[in-house]
Design an enzyme around this catalytic site. Structure first.
Site, PDB file in Angstrom:
ATOM      1  N   ARG A  91     -18.669  -0.732 -10.846  1.00  0.00           N
ATOM      2  CA  ARG A  91     -17.592   0.261 -10.808  1.00  0.00           C
ATOM      3  C   ARG A  91     -17.775   1.326 -11.893  1.00  0.00           C
ATOM      4  NH1 ARG A  91     -17.853  -2.407  -7.233  1.00  0.00           N
ATOM      5  NH2 ARG A  91     -16.302  -3.576  -6.087  1.00  0.00           N
TER       6      ARG A  91
ATOM      7  N   SER B  97      -6.772  -1.366  -5.675  1.00  0.00           N
ATOM      8  CA  SER B  97      -6.877  -2.373  -6.741  1.00  0.00           C
ATOM      9  C   SER B  97      -6.864  -1.663  -8.088  1.00  0.00           C
ATOM     10  CB  SER B  97      -8.165  -3.188  -6.581  1.00  0.00           C
ATOM     11  OG  SER B  97      -8.115  -3.961  -5.405  1.00  0.00           O
TER      12      SER B  97
ATOM     13  N   GLU C 243      -8.932   0.504 -13.186  1.00  0.00           N
ATOM     14  CA  GLU C 243      -9.912   1.213 -12.350  1.00  0.00           C
ATOM     15  C   GLU C 243      -9.564   2.702 -12.261  1.00  0.00           C
ATOM     16  OE1 GLU C 243     -11.723   0.236  -8.789  1.00  0.00           O
ATOM     17  OE2 GLU C 243     -11.820  -1.915  -9.135  1.00  0.00           O
TER      18      GLU C 243
END
Length: 343
Positions: free
Chosen positions: A165, A241, A338
């Site tokens: 990520r 998320s 995130e």
């Protein structure tokens, strides 16, 4: 380039929170990209280029510079062989539309990334991934405008520093490159092999179908799973998320498992393990949780932080801090967001 002033930021993030941006524009061409950068430099204001807003949220204080939304469009097949097809997509294209384009041609490599919200240009920034595939696996190169040197550049996979990520387009380089297109190479034979992730295996079992590795059926499975587990950001305000899956040492995991022996984890590089954060949040009572300030978590997935009725980013940040504090207290894990906060 058409410049506007004092526009609300709430409609530019799928979390639908934030103040006012001093300046706003849209980028429909490479000329717009160059013009926006030149105008920002000339007027000594910060330029931030965004896509669909699914992985960002804005501060209540707003933004004093120029927010530019990438609207560049176009998908093109640039090479085709017996084994693979290479495709270039403009940064403003919807990511899931690109996945659908590839799957319709029976091309494999990104089918499990179906229904991930956002634009093509945002995909390399996060190195998006799901169910055993990630963008980096199919990535060839991207084209971007280098703000520092005021020129278009092409960056190959090795230039992007992809990780879990993450990429070189985050952190100190978040504003250096304006991504204008992404080139991927897709396989004409399925790249995924059984056993699949549990959710996908259960889909085929539930449908009483044989496990099928074709891109079409894998995409069908992922679409079904995501639509049942995750809220549509067009309907329910959220960033997907909200937390990265933490990576811990085997020793740290062993300590946590003294309390929760069944805590699932997946092995990653160097013998470390990626912990299933959603499992922990469920244990702490955060699945379907509602906070008095209007924030909460989704009924079907504790990892998804939802804005049910909150009106300020402070409400979001307070709620996220509460979750992080509880997780750290119980596990010693420090969760990371995130989505990026822009202020």
């Amino acid at each position: 380039m058409h410049l506007q002033e004092n526009q609300t930021l709430k409609n530019l993030s799928t979390m639908r929170l934030g103040g006012i941006t001093r300046y706003y524009t849209e980028l429909h061409s490479h000329e717009d990209v160059v013009a926006a950068n030149a105008w920002a430099k000339e007027n000594n204001v910060e330029l931030r280029v965004i896509g669909g807003g699914s992985n960002i949220f804005f501060d209540d204080s707003g933004f004093s510079g120029l927010i530019a939304v990438c609207k560049l469009k176009g998908i093109e097949i640039v090479d085709d062989t017996d084994r693979s097809t290479t495709i270039t997509a403009a940064a403003g294209e919807n990511w899931d539309d690109l996945v659908g384009f590839c799957v319709a041609r029976n091309l494999s490599g990104i089918e499990t990334l179906s229904l991930i919200p956002g634009s093509v240009g945002a995909a390399p920034v996060q190195n998006i991934g799901a169910y055993g595939q990630q963008l980096a696996d199919s990535f060839v190169e991207l084209e971007a405008y280098d703000v520092t040197n005021s020129q278009m550049v092409k960056l190959a996979k090795d230039d992007c520093n992809f990780g879990y990520r993450s990429s070189q387009f985050k952190g100190i380089n978040v504003q250096r490159y304006i991504i204008t297109s992404v080139t991927l190479i897709l396989s004409k034979t399925p790249t995924l092999k059984p056993p699949f992730y549990k959710d996908i295996e259960q889909f085929f079992t539930g449908k009483h179908m044989p496990v099928d590795t074709s891109p079409k059926h894998i995409r069908e499975a992922v679409l079904y799973i995501r639509r049942n587990k995750l809220p549509d950001p067009a309907v329910v305000a959220n960033n997907g998320s909200f937390f990265k899956l933490p990576i811990v040492t085997a020793e740290h995991l062993a300590e946590i498992r003294k309390k929760w022996p069944d805590l699932p984890a997946d092995t990653v590089d160097d013998g470390k393990l990626k912990v299933r954060t959603g499992w922990i949040l469920e244990k702490l009572g955060y699945k379907g949780y509602r906070h008095p300030n209007g924030m909460g978590t989704f009924d079907n997935q504790a990892m998804v932080v939802v804005n049910y009725s909150a009106e300020s980013s402070k409400d979001l940040l307070d709620f996220v801090d509460q979750i992080k504090s509880d997780v750290h207290k119980e596990t010693g894990i420090t969760l990371e967001n995130e989505p990026e906060l822009i202020k």
